[in-house]
Design a protein around this motif. Structure first.
Motif, short mmCIF file in Angstrom:
data_model
loop_
_atom_site.label_atom_id
_atom_site.label_comp_id
_atom_site.label_asym_id
_atom_site.label_seq_id
_atom_site.Cartn_x
_atom_site.Cartn_y
_atom_site.Cartn_z
N ALA A 1 -21.21 21.69 -17.76
CA ALA A 1 -21.18 21.12 -16.41
C ALA A 1 -22.55 20.63 -15.94
O ALA A 1 -22.67 19.55 -15.39
CB ALA A 1 -20.64 22.14 -15.43
N ILE A 2 -23.57 21.42 -16.16
CA ILE A 2 -24.85 21.00 -15.63
C ILE A 2 -25.79 20.47 -16.69
O ILE A 2 -26.88 20.01 -16.40
CB ILE A 2 -25.53 22.11 -14.80
N GLY A 3 -25.30 20.51 -17.93
CA GLY A 3 -25.98 19.77 -18.97
C GLY A 3 -27.46 20.05 -19.06
O GLY A 3 -27.91 21.18 -18.88
N LEU A 4 -28.21 19.00 -19.36
CA LEU A 4 -29.58 19.23 -19.76
C LEU A 4 -30.49 19.57 -18.59
O LEU A 4 -31.64 19.91 -18.79
CB LEU A 4 -30.11 18.03 -20.53
N LEU A 5 -29.99 19.49 -17.39
CA LEU A 5 -30.87 19.82 -16.27
C LEU A 5 -31.33 21.26 -16.32
O LEU A 5 -32.36 21.61 -15.78
CB LEU A 5 -30.15 19.54 -14.95
N THR A 6 -30.53 22.11 -16.98
CA THR A 6 -30.89 23.53 -17.01
C THR A 6 -31.79 23.90 -18.17
O THR A 6 -32.21 25.03 -18.29
CB THR A 6 -29.64 24.42 -17.10
N SER B 1 -23.04 10.88 -12.32
CA SER B 1 -23.70 12.18 -12.26
C SER B 1 -24.57 12.31 -13.50
O SER B 1 -24.56 11.45 -14.37
CB SER B 1 -22.67 13.31 -12.21
N ASP B 2 -25.30 13.40 -13.58
CA ASP B 2 -26.14 13.65 -14.75
C ASP B 2 -25.41 14.43 -15.84
O ASP B 2 -26.00 14.77 -16.86
CB ASP B 2 -27.41 14.42 -14.33
N SER B 3 -24.16 14.73 -15.62
CA SER B 3 -23.43 15.52 -16.63
C SER B 3 -23.20 14.66 -17.87
O SER B 3 -23.16 13.43 -17.79
CB SER B 3 -22.10 16.01 -16.07
N PRO B 4 -23.04 15.29 -19.02
CA PRO B 4 -22.83 14.53 -20.26
C PRO B 4 -21.62 13.60 -20.19
O PRO B 4 -21.56 12.62 -20.90
CB PRO B 4 -22.63 15.62 -21.31
N GLU B 5 -20.65 13.91 -19.34
CA GLU B 5 -19.48 13.03 -19.25
C GLU B 5 -19.83 11.70 -18.60
O GLU B 5 -19.18 10.69 -18.87
CB GLU B 5 -18.37 13.72 -18.45
N ASP B 6 -20.83 11.68 -17.75
CA ASP B 6 -21.12 10.47 -16.98
C ASP B 6 -22.41 9.78 -17.38
O ASP B 6 -22.67 8.66 -16.94
CB ASP B 6 -21.22 10.81 -15.48
N SER B 7 -23.24 10.45 -18.14
CA SER B 7 -24.56 9.91 -18.45
C SER B 7 -24.75 9.90 -19.96
O SER B 7 -24.72 10.94 -20.61
CB SER B 7 -25.64 10.79 -17.80
N VAL C 1 -27.89 14.04 -25.94
CA VAL C 1 -28.58 15.33 -26.06
C VAL C 1 -27.58 16.43 -26.38
O VAL C 1 -27.80 17.26 -27.27
CB VAL C 1 -29.36 15.65 -24.76
N GLU C 2 -26.45 16.42 -25.69
CA GLU C 2 -25.40 17.42 -25.94
C GLU C 2 -24.92 17.36 -27.39
O GLU C 2 -24.64 18.38 -28.01
CB GLU C 2 -24.21 17.16 -25.02
N TRP C 3 -24.81 16.15 -27.90
CA TRP C 3 -24.33 15.97 -29.27
C TRP C 3 -25.37 16.50 -30.27
O TRP C 3 -25.06 17.31 -31.14
CB TRP C 3 -24.02 14.49 -29.50
#
Ligand SMILES: *[C@@H]1O[C@H](CO)[C@@H](O)[C@H](O)[C@H]1NC(C)=O
Ligand SMILES: *[C@@H]1O[C@H](CO)[C@@H](O)[C@H](O)[C@H]1NC(C)=O
Ligand SMILES: *[C@@H]1O[C@H](CO)[C@@H](O)[C@H](O)[C@H]1NC(C)=O
Ligand SMILES: *[C@@H]1O[C@H](CO)[C@@H](O)[C@H](O)[C@H]1NC(C)=O
Ligand SMILES: *[C@@H]1O[C@H](CO)[C@@H](O)[C@H](O)[C@H]1NC(C)=O
Ligand SMILES: *[C@@H]1O[C@H](CO)[C@@H](O)[C@H](O)[C@H]1NC(C)=O
Ligand SMILES: *[C@@H]1O[C@H](CO)[C@@H](O)[C@H](O)[C@H]1NC(C)=O
Ligand SMILES: *[C@@H]1O[C@H](CO)[C@@H](O)[C@H](O)[C@H]1NC(C)=O
Length: 538
Positions: free
Chosen positions: A10-15, A469-475, A481-483
């Motif tokens: 949900a909060i992806g790379l921001l954390t 949003s900055d989530s991997p689904e939208d950005s 990065v998630e991949w």
């Protein structure tokens, strides 16, 4: 070595934990750092900028002397600085007669990641929005002028070293220097290295995967300008066929608009939704007959010469038995007139043949013939075509590449991306499922060249493009990065259509764009704005 990743979807790379050893006295380090700098692979360089920029500050690159043509459309203009950062400008010699101007933006709160941005068109312009995008996510980010200044390719005239920079060496140099600078600044290697680019920048992304496979762990390559000669030749043939805008063969804006309405009439519903967007342009087998001029016809009709040109525009362009261009895809005909009459086609085409192919500035489009296409293809300087389909080295190094192309791309045809994907599949003898391990391709509906268009076009695909949003689904940047870091490979990329393409006005609809070869089919109610009504079907 690096703090463990604390990613949640949900909060992806921001954390992601910022690096364990924050830099003391960041501001003074930024200005003093330049005097200690040495670059292992490039001895001939100079530091031109070393300044601390606090968040919200505004750069005026015009006042700094940027080439005036880089202001074109505002696409390269710097947005307000998003986070506190150190801005380092360097000029690096790539040969005795060429140099690359680059900027590395080093955020105070770094995630330890490195990002390189690309360029656009023939452009020798630093893309400041991409620098800002990268640092806003904590990447140390580099961008270059691609070895020359401004949107013209006149600099390539009898200048092979500058041309070599443009084709790939400037990108390579920027990354090697950028990584070196980043390492010295933070006193540790970047944990992962990424690339983002579209158009010429999409081609640069593929150039890296093909030729410099060690540079990046993750690449976003949008609407690539590969098959370079074919794309120029296709425009050259179209302009030659159309003739002057007073001739019977010319197709004007009104006719292209009529063409688009008829296309939508015939094909819009094929995907299950009447929404002005074709989810799979390949399924549209358009018949121009209803638009042919007839006695009782009112409105913009097509004579036989025009109809033949339309047929050629939407068919593969074959030279000596080889397909050199896929042809355009249907559904965005209105936008094509702006390519034909806009600043990109004729000047770009004319400049390439005059400066590079023939080194004869007297050459004009009036001299264009199929033999010029043959000459240009044979020349292929520094392999600008960028269609090598053996990307096994990149695969074997563990790289991941997210390739996307707008199906409503009016400048560079999505079909060329299709052809490249198929070539990789054949060369690597791989199924799509096997390619999915490292190469995923998205044909994104309703998106024009790199951004904009009637579809869900905001994907975080560039600094210039919006995202929901900055989530991997939208950005896309979060996505790659998630991949790379968490193995969460994209099954879809979600785009957002903002009202009037303006985020401040709110969301009109969003849509998940399917991973090739799956295509979107609508089984919901209404006109297709219900995201959950769409299903990816193979
Ligand atoms: C940037 O500098 C140029 C040239 O000095 C000036 O004309 C322009 O108004 C400046 N732009 C802004 C936004 O300050
Ligand atoms: C770009 O501009 C810089 C000065 O700002 C100059 O030194 C360099 O030669 C230019 N590059 C080209 C290819 O003209
Ligand atoms: C036709 O082309 C000429 C010059 O190329 C241009 O000045 C004129 O505006 C064009 N007319 C239309 C209707 O586009
Ligand atoms: C024109 O006339 C033909 C035959 O009379 C008819 O089939 C066609 O629909 C008419 N077209 C238009 C645009 O009215
Ligand atoms: C280009 O044209 C000019 C004037 O017509 C002529 O003097 C010159 O020799 C030509 N250059 C080439 C390379 O043909
Ligand atoms: C281009 O064509 C014109 C006439 O169509 C001719 O006069 C000229 O020499 C040609 N130029 C080149 C560079 O081939
Ligand atoms: C391609 O892969 C298939 C399935 O793995 C294999 O049977 C075939 O021999 C391969 N072909 C070539 C030319 O390597
Ligand atoms: C689609 O339907 C929604 C909800 O009924 C409506 O608000 C919207 O304007 C429609 N969009 C189009 C393009 O017709």
């Amino acid at each position: 070595m690096h703090a463990p990743l604390l990613l949640s979807l949900a909060i992806g790379l921001l954390t992601r934990t910022v690096r364990s050893t924050p830099i003391k006295n960041f501001e003074s380090k930024c200005t003093s750092f330049a005097s200690d700098l040495s670059i292992s692979k490039y001895s001939d360089f100079k530091v031109t900028i070393a300044e601390y920029l606090p968040a919200e500050s505004v750069l005026n690159v015009t006042a700094e002397g940027r080439d005036a043509s880089c202001a074109f459309g505002g696409y390269n203009d710097p947005p307000p600085i998003p986070v506190n950062l150190c801005r380092l400008g360097l000029t690096v010699a790539t040969s005795s007669s060429s140099e690359v101007i680059l900027e590395t933006w080093l955020p105070e709160k770094s995630t330890g990641r490195f990002l390189s941005a690309g360029n656009g068109g023939s452009a020798g312009c630093i893309q400041y929005p991409d620098l800002a995008y990268g640092v806003s996510y904590g990447f140390a980010t580099v961008a270059t002028n691609n070895g020359h200044n401004g949107t013209s390719s006149a600099a390539f005239f009898q200048a092979p070293e500058i041309l070599e920079d443009f084709v790939g060496r400037a990108l390579y140099t920027g990354v090697i220097v950028g990584k070196d600078v980043t390492k010295q600044f933070y006193a540790e290697d970047s944990c992962k290295s990424y690339y983002i680019g579209c158009s010429a920048g999409g081609r640069q992304g593929w150039k890296a995967a093909q030729t410099y496979p060690e540079l990046f762990d993750g690449i976003i390559a949008g609407a690539p300008a590969f098959a370079w000669t074919g794309s120029l030749a296709f425009l050259g043939r179209a302009l030659t066929d159309l003739g002057s805008n007073t001739s019977e063969s010319w197709i004007d804006a009104e006719h292209f608009a009529a063409l688009q309405s008829e296309v939508l009439k015939q094909c819009d519903g094929l995907d299950g939704a009447i929404d002005g967007i074709l989810e799979d342009t390949r399924q549209c087998h358009f018949d121009i007959t209803p638009l042919l001029c007839a006695k009782n016809f009112t409105g913009a009709c097509f004579n036989q010469v025009q109809a033949n040109i339309v047929d050629k525009l939407f068919s593969p362009f074959i030279v000596d038995g080889q397909v050199i261009h896929s042809g355009l895809s249907h559904g965005y005909e209105s936008a094509f007139i702006s390519v034909l009459t806009g600043p990109l086609a004729e000047p770009g085409l004319q400049e390439w043949f005059a400066n590079v192919v023939y080194e004869n500035r007297n050459w004009t489009l009036a001299n264009f013939s199929i033999n010029d296409v043959r000459t240009a293809i044979a020349l292929n300087p520094y392999n600008i075509e960028t269609i090598d389909s053996d990307i096994s080295a990149f695969r074997d190094l563990g790289g991941k590449i997210l390739h996307w192309h707008g199906q409503a791309d009016e400048l560079l045809a999505v079909g060329n991306s299709d052809r490249y994907y198929d070539a990789v599949k054949t060369t690597l003898n791989a199924t799509s499922t096997e390619l999915d391990d490292f190469y995923r391709y998205f044909r994104v509906s309703g998106v024009n060249h790199c951004f904009g268009g009637p579809g869900a076009n905001a994907l975080g695909q560039l600094g210039f493009a919006a995202r929901a949003s900055d989530s991997p689904e939208d950005s896309m940047l979060s996505r790659i990065v998630e991949w790379v870091e968490n193995g969460a490979a994209p099954e879809f990329v979600r785009g957002t259509k903002f009202v009037n393409d303006t985020p401040a006005l709110g969301v009109e609809f969003s849509r998940k764009h399917c991973k090739h070869p799956a295509v979107n089919v609508y089984r919901g109610t209404g006109n297709g704005t219900d995201e959950e009504g769409w299903t990816c079907v193979e």
